[in-house]
Write an enzyme that holds these catalytic residues in place. Sequence first.
Site, PDB file in Angstrom:
ATOM      1  N   ARG A   1     -72.689  20.153  21.185  1.00  0.00           N
ATOM      2  CA  ARG A   1     -73.248  20.269  19.833  1.00  0.00           C
ATOM      3  C   ARG A   1     -73.842  21.643  19.562  1.00  0.00           C
ATOM      4  O   ARG A   1     -74.219  21.947  18.438  1.00  0.00           O
ATOM      5  CB  ARG A   1     -74.285  19.164  19.619  1.00  0.00           C
ATOM      6  CG  ARG A   1     -73.624  17.784  19.654  1.00  0.00           C
ATOM      7  CD  ARG A   1     -74.649  16.670  19.626  1.00  0.00           C
ATOM      8  NE  ARG A   1     -75.367  16.606  18.373  1.00  0.00           N
ATOM      9  CZ  ARG A   1     -76.398  15.797  18.146  1.00  0.00           C
ATOM     10  NH1 ARG A   1     -76.817  14.998  19.098  1.00  0.00           N
ATOM     11  NH2 ARG A   1     -76.998  15.800  16.974  1.00  0.00           N
TER      12      ARG A   1
ATOM     13  N   PRO B   1     -83.575  16.596  26.135  1.00  0.00           N
ATOM     14  CA  PRO B   1     -84.292  16.699  27.419  1.00  0.00           C
ATOM     15  C   PRO B   1     -85.745  17.102  27.202  1.00  0.00           C
ATOM     16  O   PRO B   1     -86.046  17.935  26.356  1.00  0.00           O
ATOM     17  CB  PRO B   1     -83.530  17.784  28.173  1.00  0.00           C
ATOM     18  CG  PRO B   1     -82.792  18.554  27.140  1.00  0.00           C
ATOM     19  CD  PRO B   1     -82.557  17.627  25.982  1.00  0.00           C
ATOM     20  N   GLU B   2     -86.630  16.466  27.930  1.00  0.00           N
ATOM     21  CA  GLU B   2     -88.037  16.851  27.892  1.00  0.00           C
ATOM     22  C   GLU B   2     -88.368  17.605  29.178  1.00  0.00           C
ATOM     23  O   GLU B   2     -87.505  17.842  30.012  1.00  0.00           O
ATOM     24  CB  GLU B   2     -88.914  15.598  27.717  1.00  0.00           C
ATOM     25  CG  GLU B   2     -88.689  14.928  26.355  1.00  0.00           C
ATOM     26  CD  GLU B   2     -89.791  13.939  25.989  1.00  0.00           C
ATOM     27  OE1 GLU B   2     -90.916  14.074  26.514  1.00  0.00           O
ATOM     28  OE2 GLU B   2     -89.529  13.041  25.174  1.00  0.00           O
TER      29      GLU B   2
ATOM     30  N   ARG C   1    -109.322  18.018  14.278  1.00  0.00           N
ATOM     31  CA  ARG C   1    -107.956  17.816  13.774  1.00  0.00           C
ATOM     32  C   ARG C   1    -107.801  16.435  13.170  1.00  0.00           C
ATOM     33  O   ARG C   1    -108.071  15.432  13.821  1.00  0.00           O
ATOM     34  CB  ARG C   1    -106.932  17.975  14.900  1.00  0.00           C
ATOM     35  CG  ARG C   1    -106.727  19.421  15.237  1.00  0.00           C
ATOM     36  CD  ARG C   1    -105.598  19.601  16.225  1.00  0.00           C
ATOM     37  NE  ARG C   1    -105.620  20.982  16.669  1.00  0.00           N
ATOM     38  CZ  ARG C   1    -104.780  21.917  16.226  1.00  0.00           C
ATOM     39  NH1 ARG C   1    -103.836  21.593  15.368  1.00  0.00           N
ATOM     40  NH2 ARG C   1    -104.868  23.147  16.675  1.00  0.00           N
TER      41      ARG C   1
ATOM     42  N   HIS D   1     -66.009  22.591  25.839  1.00  0.00           N
ATOM     43  CA  HIS D   1     -67.360  23.024  25.487  1.00  0.00           C
ATOM     44  C   HIS D   1     -68.068  23.771  26.622  1.00  0.00           C
ATOM     45  O   HIS D   1     -69.282  23.889  26.614  1.00  0.00           O
ATOM     46  CB  HIS D   1     -68.181  21.827  25.013  1.00  0.00           C
ATOM     47  CG  HIS D   1     -67.569  21.134  23.831  1.00  0.00           C
ATOM     48  ND1 HIS D   1     -67.483  21.736  22.594  1.00  0.00           N
ATOM     49  CD2 HIS D   1     -66.983  19.918  23.709  1.00  0.00           C
ATOM     50  CE1 HIS D   1     -66.876  20.903  21.755  1.00  0.00           C
ATOM     51  NE2 HIS D   1     -66.562  19.805  22.411  1.00  0.00           N
TER      52      HIS D   1
END
Length: 283
Positions: free
Chosen positions: A119, A2-3, A162, A100
Site C-alpha cells: 500500500r 505496526p505499533e 488537558r 511490491h
Amino acid sequence: MPELPEVETVRRGLLPAMEGAKIVKANVRRPDLRWPFPERMAERLTGQEVTTLRRRSKYILADLSGGETLILHLGMSGRILISGDPLGQFHHTHPAPEKHDHVVLDMSNGARITFNDARRFGAMDLGPTATIESHKMLATLGPEPLGNAFNEAYLIAALKGRMTPIKAALLDQRIVAGLGNIYVCEALYRAGISPKRKAGRISAPRIARLVPVIRDVLTEAIDAGGSSLRDYRQADGELGYFQHTFRVYDREGGACRTEGCPNVIHRIVQSGRSSFYCPTCQR
Ligand SMILES: [Zn+2]
C-alpha cells in the site's frame, strides 16, 4: 498498523543481518513510497557499513559508517523479509522479486533484506546522523515509553490541565512516542482508567499507575514478538507481525477478564478509532 512492539521485533530480527555488515548493493526499484525517496538513495547506501541499528518510536534507524542514518518506517503494510544464510541463522534462499518489493539490500554477510509494501504508506529517508533527532519525522516525538525520561513525574506534568480524553492524550505522539490504539486500550484497562476520562481530571496517583502498566504491556508484547521471531525464521524469513492475545482489544461483547467482574467488554468510537474497555473496571 505496526505499533512499537512490532517495530522492535523487526529491529531485533534485522540485527544479525544488518548490524556490523556492509551494504554491498542497494536496489531501489521505484522512486517513492509515501514520499519520494531521498536523492541518489541507492548510491548513498551502497558501500556503507551499518554501525548501529536502533529504534526511535515506530522508526528503525540504521546509522551508516559514512555519517548518514537511514530512517525506515513500515507504515500500514510494510513487510521485511530476510533471505540468505549469514552466520547460519537464516535458511531461506533469495526469492524471486515480487511486485511490491521496493527496496532490496544485499549485505556483505550474504543476507538479503527485502522491503515490501503493497500500500506504500511506509517511508524511507536519509539524513546526517548528528542531527537525525531533529529530522521532520522525529523532531516532535515525546519520550520513549520504555526509556528513563518517561516516568511518573513526567506524565503527571504532561497531562496536567488537558481536557482531552486520556485515550487521545496517550495516542498523542508528542506526549509519549510509539503508543498506538491497541496498547493504549490494554494499558487503560490494566490501570482501571476509563478511556473517556479527561486526562487533566485524573488524580496524580492514578496517572502514576499508568507508567509501569504501559511499560508492562509493551514489554510483554516485545517478549511475545521475540518468540514469534524464532518461529518466523524457521517459517519464511518474514519479520514482524505476530498474533498476540489481548485482554480488551478487539474483544467487544467478550467477558471481562477481571476476576469477579460480571461485565463484558464494550466498544466505543473516539476520534474515529475503536476503544475497548470494561465500564465496571475502568472509571
Ligand atoms: Zn470488568
